[in-house]
Structures are given as structure tokens and as C-alpha cells.
Design an enzyme around this catalytic site. Structure first.
Site, PDB file in Angstrom:
ATOM      1  N   ASP A  29      13.483   0.126 -21.483  1.00 30.95           N
ATOM      2  CA  ASP A  29      13.538   1.400 -20.765  1.00 30.95           C
ATOM      3  C   ASP A  29      13.964   2.550 -21.670  1.00 30.95           C
ATOM      4  OD1 ASP A  29      12.816   0.035 -18.574  1.00 30.95           O
ATOM      5  OD2 ASP A  29      14.693   0.345 -17.451  1.00 30.95           O
ATOM      6  N   GLU A 151      -8.326 -11.979   1.898  1.00 32.46           N
ATOM      7  CA  GLU A 151      -7.316 -11.144   1.256  1.00 32.46           C
ATOM      8  C   GLU A 151      -6.165 -10.982   2.234  1.00 32.46           C
ATOM      9  OE1 GLU A 151      -9.194  -7.401   0.233  1.00 32.46           O
ATOM     10  OE2 GLU A 151     -10.961  -8.467  -0.478  1.00 32.46           O
ATOM     11  N   ASP A 155       0.271  -4.124   5.046  1.00 34.99           N
ATOM     12  CA  ASP A 155       0.651  -3.188   6.108  1.00 34.99           C
ATOM     13  C   ASP A 155       1.150  -1.889   5.492  1.00 34.99           C
ATOM     14  OD1 ASP A 155       0.812  -2.494   8.702  1.00 34.99           O
ATOM     15  OD2 ASP A 155       2.726  -3.488   9.090  1.00 34.99           O
ATOM     16  N   GLU A 211      -4.647   0.067  -0.315  1.00 34.81           N
ATOM     17  CA  GLU A 211      -3.521   0.297   0.573  1.00 34.81           C
ATOM     18  C   GLU A 211      -2.309   0.757  -0.221  1.00 34.81           C
ATOM     19  OE1 GLU A 211      -4.664  -0.234   3.517  1.00 34.81           O
ATOM     20  OE2 GLU A 211      -2.949  -0.440   4.875  1.00 34.81           O
ATOM     21  N   TYR A 263      -8.665  -2.624  -2.995  1.00 32.74           N
ATOM     22  CA  TYR A 263      -9.511  -3.674  -2.427  1.00 32.74           C
ATOM     23  C   TYR A 263     -10.985  -3.327  -2.230  1.00 32.74           C
ATOM     24  CZ  TYR A 263      -7.669  -1.447   1.901  1.00 32.74           C
ATOM     25  OH  TYR A 263      -7.264  -0.565   2.861  1.00 32.74           O
ATOM     26  N   CYS A 451      27.420  10.799  36.248  1.00 34.18           N
ATOM     27  CA  CYS A 451      28.160  11.738  37.110  1.00 34.18           C
ATOM     28  C   CYS A 451      28.645  11.091  38.406  1.00 34.18           C
ATOM     29  CB  CYS A 451      27.290  12.936  37.431  1.00 34.18           C
ATOM     30  SG  CYS A 451      25.893  12.527  38.500  1.00 34.18           S
ATOM     31  N   CYS A 464      18.693  10.392  39.268  1.00 34.79           N
ATOM     32  CA  CYS A 464      19.874  11.157  39.634  1.00 34.79           C
ATOM     33  C   CYS A 464      19.393  12.580  39.936  1.00 34.79           C
ATOM     34  CB  CYS A 464      20.872  11.181  38.472  1.00 34.79           C
ATOM     35  SG  CYS A 464      22.226  12.334  38.738  1.00 34.79           S
TER      36      CYS A 464
HETATM   37  S1  IVH Z   1     -10.855  -3.598   4.001  1.00 38.87           S
HETATM   38  C1  IVH Z   1     -14.476  -1.468   5.868  1.00 38.87           C
HETATM   39  N1  IVH Z   1      -8.868  -4.992   2.982  1.00 38.87           N
HETATM   40  O1  IVH Z   1      -6.296  -2.594   7.380  1.00 38.87           O
HETATM   41  C2  IVH Z   1     -13.304  -2.309   5.548  1.00 38.87           C
HETATM   42  N2  IVH Z   1      -8.357  -3.352   4.611  1.00 38.87           N
HETATM   43  O2  IVH Z   1      -6.994  -2.641  10.236  1.00 38.87           O
HETATM   44  C3  IVH Z   1     -12.127  -1.516   5.172  1.00 38.87           C
HETATM   45  N3  IVH Z   1      -5.966  -3.115   5.088  1.00 38.87           N
HETATM   46  O3  IVH Z   1      -7.853   0.538   7.528  1.00 38.87           O
HETATM   47  C4  IVH Z   1     -10.854  -2.207   5.076  1.00 38.87           C
HETATM   48  N4  IVH Z   1      -5.272  -4.644   3.681  1.00 38.87           N
HETATM   49  O4  IVH Z   1      -5.862   0.237   5.902  1.00 38.87           O
HETATM   50  C5  IVH Z   1      -9.232  -4.029   3.849  1.00 38.87           C
HETATM   51  N5  IVH Z   1      -7.234  -6.270   1.957  1.00 38.87           N
HETATM   52  C6  IVH Z   1      -7.577  -5.300   2.818  1.00 38.87           C
HETATM   53  C7  IVH Z   1      -6.627  -4.613   3.594  1.00 38.87           C
HETATM   54  C8  IVH Z   1      -7.061  -3.625   4.487  1.00 38.87           C
HETATM   55  C9  IVH Z   1      -4.911  -3.741   4.571  1.00 38.87           C
HETATM   56  C10 IVH Z   1      -5.884  -2.085   6.145  1.00 38.87           C
HETATM   57  C11 IVH Z   1      -6.736  -0.861   5.908  1.00 38.87           C
HETATM   58  C12 IVH Z   1      -7.628  -0.774   7.118  1.00 38.87           C
HETATM   59  C13 IVH Z   1      -6.865  -1.543   8.130  1.00 38.87           C
HETATM   60  C14 IVH Z   1      -7.746  -2.061   9.241  1.00 38.87           C
END
Ligand code: IVH
Length: 710
Positions: A29, A151, A155, A211, A263, A451, A464
Site C-alpha cells: 500500500d 450464474e 443482489d 451488477e 455478466y 391518551c 383514536c
Molecule cells: S442477466 C436480459 N445475470 O437481476 C438479462 N442479471 O431480476 C439481463 N442480476 O435486472 C440480466 N445477477 O440486475 C443477469 N448474473 C446475472 C445477474 C443479474 C443479478 C440482476 C439484474 C437484473 C435482475 C433481474
């Protein structure tokens, strides 16, 4: 000098990539910091040597004043959900039926047909010469089988990145999938997103989707800091990520340490078919370009393997440092994806196989009853704290007495609580077999817990009706000072509670008897904040009549109805003496609202409140807004009636309303047959449901802006 700058940029970039993407540091670092400072100094001395992809360019100095809506080059679709393997199998049946026969035949044929493979090999070789990649991915993955790529479903918040000639030029939020917000400044602070693609001879344009997310430890740390500052914690890492991406100050975003998994890859300006044929290869390409791609992806030849993967990650995901709420199953072959295409909302070639919303058992320690601004009594379960969906949960709403009776929830019970997405936690059921002896069914109180006055029952709602109940008063004051009402900045919940609890304020009108001396006696009030508050209270006297009417908190009179009413009733006297039929004759005002307004003005306590507000100098009359615009048929929203619901991404309510009115449209508070469009923001509730039932067109803020400006 130029050469040293380039050298430093490269060294730092390599170190950052090793650290943030490969998770394999190659530099101390302290060495990094030293080289970074050297680069910074040189760049300050020779500003022309700064390139947009220099490591020093990640964090902008200037906060943005707003984000701009931009159209996505390629729309961002969302995914259909499946919640179990049967639903996954049903999806497979469906896409197989949709797939053109020849595609399926090709699929089957490919399994053993070497010739076909050779064909593709030829095409690739040709592509290879001009390909921007040093290496092609594993040849096995080119077969249509394995059929699926699994995949993890991360979230977080989807974002779209655009690279032109290798350089990151734009980062956009998902928005409604068609339009998003330009958050390039913020995206650049994410260290695992390359500012320049790590490939020689990059294609003209590359679109990468993925994401953005907050690692769980960062999420928890942010929430701790927020609660120390008295700010409400984020409900989950997804909200925290989305909130962070929309921070105007990139320096704050930088501190939050967002991360990113890529992705999806789209390549333009080159025959991409010659470069990659499968999602698996696309992921490998993304990795070679310098992105972080989730390592837990897997090729699965059949639904059975997908099911295994899904089950494995159901428990393993708890060991990850980030949240996943399911598995995304994608058809591997890109030509097949193309053949299948999209429905209105989703790709046919992918599905999200979700894990059940997180549930956990915990003990009910108390059933408390909360009294809101309208006097409604809401039972709440106070529970032993449990970890759910990444947050600590210790209370859950029980909605009303009907729901309590249905659950038969009692103090001492073990209850299953659930937290789905951003929804407030709720009790799903109780486990009667674990119930200790001697418990009693819960009874809604017959008297207000605040109250002690008797309550009344209106259907499922217990209420109330004591106008001077301190809980109702607190709610009424909080509403009065809120932004869309009288906007008294600096008068937060804590202060309101103090004022009521100490008996300083018994009514909204008492706020106008406050002075610096009285305010100084309250806890945590210094000279400065008192001065500001006194000013804000004085300023509220200049707020227009429509805001005052809204601030009174009359049931069914939201900010739109307040505006509509004050356009017809220019003074409070006119409104207070109007008959229900007069009130009902106003466009957008129905019988229920009219009665509510009429009743309110006929309660003596309310009449004296109005008199006191008038004496204090509040605006209880005002000019009507000129209406001529609404008659101009050439305006884009002429003759249209719109309703707004939820929190819009950029526009405040007032601003959205103004936009609509300027475009010739009308805004009303409630959805009916007469509504033409419902403008929907985040956390939209019953209005959205009603509009869907009535088949009313739904607009996003972006679509509204586009229509209004067309
Ligand atoms: S593919 C047309 N791959 O999940 C396909 N989405 O519920 C586009 N998400 O809007 C999405 N991990 O924000 C894809 N490995 C992944 C993902 C992923 C998370 C999210 C993405 C999407 C939402 C749909």
C-alpha cells in the site's frame, strides 16, 4: 516526462487490477501511495499529460447537481422468476416450444457432429486474425451443449457501461430499462471497473452490463455509521447500492467501496459472431478485458445439473461476502438466444431461479400498539433481534386487529418473520407447538395507548378519535413541517416529540408562538440551530394556501387535491362554508374527499385552529393558478389526466406536477376510469394495483419527461 507519467499510470493500473479484480495484491500500500503521489504531482505540473483513464481520474472533485436521463443503446430487460425446479422445467418446456424447429434440430445434431464443429472453427480462425483477443476460450464451450450457463444472481443494482475505442465513456443506471440516469462520474470510482479495456485494438463500441453491489461488511459498516448519525439504516445491500450510485458527490461514492460483477457483453462495430458464440465465452472475454466476473459460474448440460447448482448455492451463499438472491440460468448458445428473442419484458432465453424470501424464527417479546397521525392503531410485534436478508430485524408490522386474530399471535410465541426485498418485515405464521403454557390471545386495546381515551372501530381499523391525543398531535406536526407541506427545515421527529412531551406545543398553531428563548431550553439546541429554526418557522408563513391546506392533514387531501381545491376555493372561508356538492363539483374530487373536507371544517376545534393560523399570519387565501394552458390542444398532454405515485427517481412531486401542467395535462390524486396515465416511482402501492386493474397506462419518470417535452 510524458514517458514517466505513462509508466506510473501503467504501474498503478496493474497494481489496482491485481488488488481489486484478481484479489491478489502485487504492491505494498505504501509503495502504491508513493507512486500515486508522484503521478499526481507530475500531472499537476504537466496537465496535458493527463489521460481520461489515468488512475488519478477515478474520483471527480465536483459533485453533480443532478443526473441526466439518457436512453440505453440497448434496452436492459429484467428477468422472469421461477421459485422451484418445477417452474424451471416449465420454462424449459416453453422455450423449447418457441424455438424454431431447425434450431432445435441443429442443437441435437451438434452433439455428435464433428463437421459442424469444424465449420465453426473455420469461421473463428478467420475472426481470430482481426480479433481483439489474444486467446480464444475453451473450444468445448462452443458446443450448443452444455445448454445452460448458471450464474449467481447478485443482489445489487444493474448498470450499463459503454466503452468507445476501449475507453469508458458512459455508465448508466438501469432505470426503467429504456432510459436510465447517467452516473459516469460515480461508476468511475468503482475500482473493479476498468477505465480502459485491457485489449489491443479494441472494437469501436463495447457495451458491458453487470451488477454493482456493496459487499456485506461495507453494508454493515455504512449502516452503523448511519445509525450513529441518527439517519435511518438502509433496508438491504441492494437499496444501499442503488442509493450510493445516485449520490451526487463522487467522493462519497468513492468512500462506499462499491464493487462490480460483469455478466453481459455486446460488441458493435465488428462482426462479433466471429469472436464469440456463447455466453460462457462472453464471460471469459469480459474477464480478459479486465472485468471482475463472478467465479462461481457453471456450465450445466441439463436441468438436473442446474437443480444441483441451485441447491448447492442455497446453503453455500451464506458463506459469500455479498448477497445473492438466486441463480440466473441462461441458454449458453448466443445464436439460440437470438432465435428465441424477448417477450414484452423478459428474454425467453434466461430465467432467475430465486431462493425463497428469507425467513427466520424468533420470539415475540411484546405486542406494541402504535398510534399514527390519523389516529389508526397499528399492532407491532417486538421480537428478539434476528438476522434476515442482511439486516437485523426486531419489529414487524401486524397491520391490524384482523391480521392479529388470523395469526393468533401471542406474547411468548415463536414466530416466523420474513423479509422480502425492501418490504418491511412481517410475521408469516406462529409455531403453536412451541407456545408456552398460559398465554392469552392478544386483544386490541379499547383505549388509546397514548391518551387513554376510548377508541372506535372502523372495519379492520381501530382508531383514536381524540383530536388532542399526543400521538396524533406528533403525527400532525411531523406532517405540517414536512417538505411538501410547510417545509420547516430543522424540525425533525425528535424535536417534535420533545415539544409535545414537554407540553410546549398542543397544536400546530402553537409552533407560531415559539421563540428563540423557548427553543434554547430544548435538548441539543444550540444558538445556530435555533436561529435557523426560527427563520424556517417564519418562512413557512409565506408558503401558499395550497400547502397550508395540505399541511392540515385532512384525510384524502394529498398535495394534488389541495392544489385542485385551492384553485377553486381561493380563500379558506370559501372552502369552509362550501356545501359537499360544491366541493364535489371540482374536477378530480369525489364524494369521499368532499365529505372528508366538509366534516373537517365543521369540527369546532378545527375552526379555532384556522382562526389561530390566520392570526399567526399564514396564507389562507391565494390567487388561482392560471388555467389557460389546459385548454391549449396543441400541448403534448392536452386533455390528459395523470396521477403520480411512489418516489420518482429525480423529480420531486411538485416538479413532476409542474411538468405535466406545463405540457397541458391535469394531475389528480386518485386513480379512476378518468385517469389516462399513472406515473410510477419507487415503492408505489395501491394506486399501481388499481391502475393495473383498470388497464391504465403506466409511465416511468423518463417516459413522462419524454412525452411532456415531445
Ligand atoms: S442477466 C436480459 N445475470 O437481476 C438479462 N442479471 O431480476 C439481463 N442480476 O435486472 C440480466 N445477477 O440486475 C443477469 N448474473 C446475472 C445477474 C443479474 C443479478 C440482476 C439484474 C437484473 C435482475 C433481474
Amino acid at each position: 516526462m510524458e514517458q514517466r507519467v505513462r509508466e506510473l499510470q501503467q504501474l498503478l493500473q496493474n497494481a489496482s487490477y491485481a488488488y481489486y479484480v484478481l484479489d491478489n495484491p502485487i504492491m505494498e500500500d505504501s509503495v502504491y501511495d508513493q507512486l500515486y503521489r508522484e503521478l499526481q504531482e507530475l500531472e499537476t505540473q504537466y496537465p496535458h499529460s493527463i489521460t481520461p483513464d489515468s488512475p488519478t481520474q477515478r474520483v471527480g472533485e465536483k459533485p453533480a447537481t443532478q443526473f441526466f436521463s439518457v436512453r440505453h443503446n440497448i434496452p436492459l430487460y429484467s428477468l422472469e422468476n421461477a421459485f422451484n425446479i418445477d417452474e424451471l422445467k416449465a420454462w424449459e418446456q416453453r422455450w423449447r416450444r418457441t424455438a424454431p424447429g431447425f434450431v432445435l434440430k441443429a442443437l441435437e445434431g451438434d452433439k455428435g457432429d464433428k463437421g459442424d464443429k469444424g465449420d465453426k472453427g473455420d469461421k473463428r480462425d478467420k475472426g481470430d486474425k482481426e480479433a481483439f483477443l489474444p486467446q480464444l476460450p475453451t473450444p468445448d464451450s462452443r458446443l450448443p451443449t452444455p445448454l445452460y450457463v448458471c450464474e449467481l444472481k447478485i443482489d445489487g443494482s444493474a448498470i450499463a457501461l459503454t466503452y468507445e475505442n476501449g475507453l469508458l465513456v458512459r455508465g448508466v443506471t438501469r432505470g426503467d430499462g429504456v432510459m436510465g440516469e447517467d452516473i459516469t462520474q460515480n461508476v468511475k470510482t468503482i475500482r473493479s471497473i476498468p477505465l480502459r479495456l485491457q485489449v489491443e485494438n479494441p472494437p469501436t463500441r463495447v457495451e458491458v452490463r453487470g451488477e454493482a453491489f456493496l459487499p456485506l461488511d461495507v453494508f454493515e459498516q455504512i449502516n452503523q455509521e448511519r445509525s450513529q448519525k441518527g439517519e435511518p439504516p438502509f433496508a438491504n445491500p441492494r437499496n444501499a447500492a442503488a442509493g450510493t450510485l445516485r449520490q451526487l458527490d463522487p467522493r462519497i461514492v468513492d468512500k462506499r467501496r462499491l464493487d462490480f460483477f460483469a455478466y453481459t457483453l455486446h460488441v458493435a462495430g465488428r462482426d462479433d459472431a466471429s469472436v464469440y458464440q456463447t455466453q460462457w465465452e462472453a464471460l471469459e472475454l469480459l474477464q480478459q478485458m479486465g472485468f471482475k466476473v463472478n467465479p462461481h459460474r457453471k456450465l450445466c448440460p441439463t436441468v438436473q445439473e442446474v437443480a444441483e447448482y441451485y441447491r448447492y448455492w442455497d446453503t453455500e451463499r451464506l458463506n459469500l461476502l455479498y448477497m445473492t438472491d438466486g441463480v440466473v440460468v441462461k441458454i449458453n448458445s448466443l445464436p439460440l438466444q437470438e432465435q428465441l428473442g424477448f417477450t414484452q419484458k423478459f428474454p425467453r432465453w434466461a430465467i432467475a431461479l430465486k431462493y425463497a424470501a428469507e425467513e427466520a424464527p424468533t420470539r415475540v417479546e411484546e405486542i406494541a400498539v402504535n398510534v399514527g397521525r390519523t389516529g389508526a392503531l397499528t399492532p407491532m410485534a417486538i421480537m428478539r433481534p434476528v438476522q434476515l436478508a442482511g439486516t437485523t430485524v426486531s419489529r414487524a408490522t401486524l397491520h391490524n386487529s384482523d391480521r392479529v386474530a388470523q395469526l393468533d399471535i401471542r406474547v411468548g410465541d415463536t414466530a416466523i418473520v420474513r423479509k422480502a426485498g425492501e418490504i418491511i418485515p412481517e410475521v408469516v405464521r406462529v409455531l403453536p407447538e412451541l407456545r408456552p403454557a398460559g398465554t392469552q390471545p392478544f386483544q386490541m386495546p379499547t383505549h388509546c395507548p397514548t391518551c387513554s381515551q376510548p377508541v372506535i372501530k372502523e372495519g379492520a381499523v381501530t382508531r383514536c378519535v381524540n383530536a388532542s391525543c399526543p400521538s396524533i398531535l406528533k403525527g400532525a406536526l411531523e406532517h405540517w413541517v414536512s417538505r411538501d407541506a410547510l417545509d420547516i427545515n430543522g424540525m425533525g421527529e425528535k424535536l417534535v416529540h420533545q415539544l409535545v412531551d414537554r407540553g410546549v406545543v398542543h397544536s400546530v398553531a402553537d409552533l407560531y408562538n415559539l421563540n428563540a428563548e423557548k427553543l434554547m431550553q430544548l435538548e441539543r439546541m444550540g444558538q445556530k440551530s435555533v436561529e435557523k429554526l426560527v427563520q424556517a418557522i417564519a418562512a413557512s408563513k409565506t408558503k401558499p394556501w395550497s400547502r397550508v391546506l395540505y399541511g392540515l392533514g385532512i384525510r384524502h387531501v394529498g398535495s394534488v387535491n389541495a392544489q385542485v381545491l385551492t384553485q377553486k376555493f381561493f380563500t379558506v372561508e370559501q372552502l369552509a362554508t362550501a356545501k359537499t356538492t360544491d366541493i364535489e363539483s371540482v374536477y378530480g374530487i369525489g364524494a369521499e374527499i368532499a365529505h372528508s373536507v366538509y366534516d373537517w371544517f365543521h369540527i369546532p376545534a378545527n375552526q379555532s385552529l384556522i382562526a389561530r393560523l390566520q392570526a399567526a399570519g399564514l396564507q389562507l387565501a391565494g390567487e388561482a393558478v392560471e388555467e389557460s394552458r389546459q385548454n391549449d390542444a396543441s400541448l403534448p398532454l392536452a386533455g390528459k389526466t395523470l396521477v403520480i405515485t411512489g418516489t420518482l427517481p429525480t423529480l420531486k412531486r411538485d416538479e413532476a406536477k409542474e411538468l405535466i401542467q406545463k405540457a397541458g395535462g391535469k394531475v389528480t390524486d386518485s386513480v379512476s376510469q378518468k385517469t389516462d396515465f399513472l406515473v410510477v416511482g419507487e415503492e408505489a402501492g395501491s394506486k399501481l394495483e388499481k391502475a393495473q386493474k383498470l388497464g391504465i397506462s403506466i409511465l416511468s419518470e423518463a417516459q413522462l419527461t419524454e412525452m411532456a417535452n415531445s
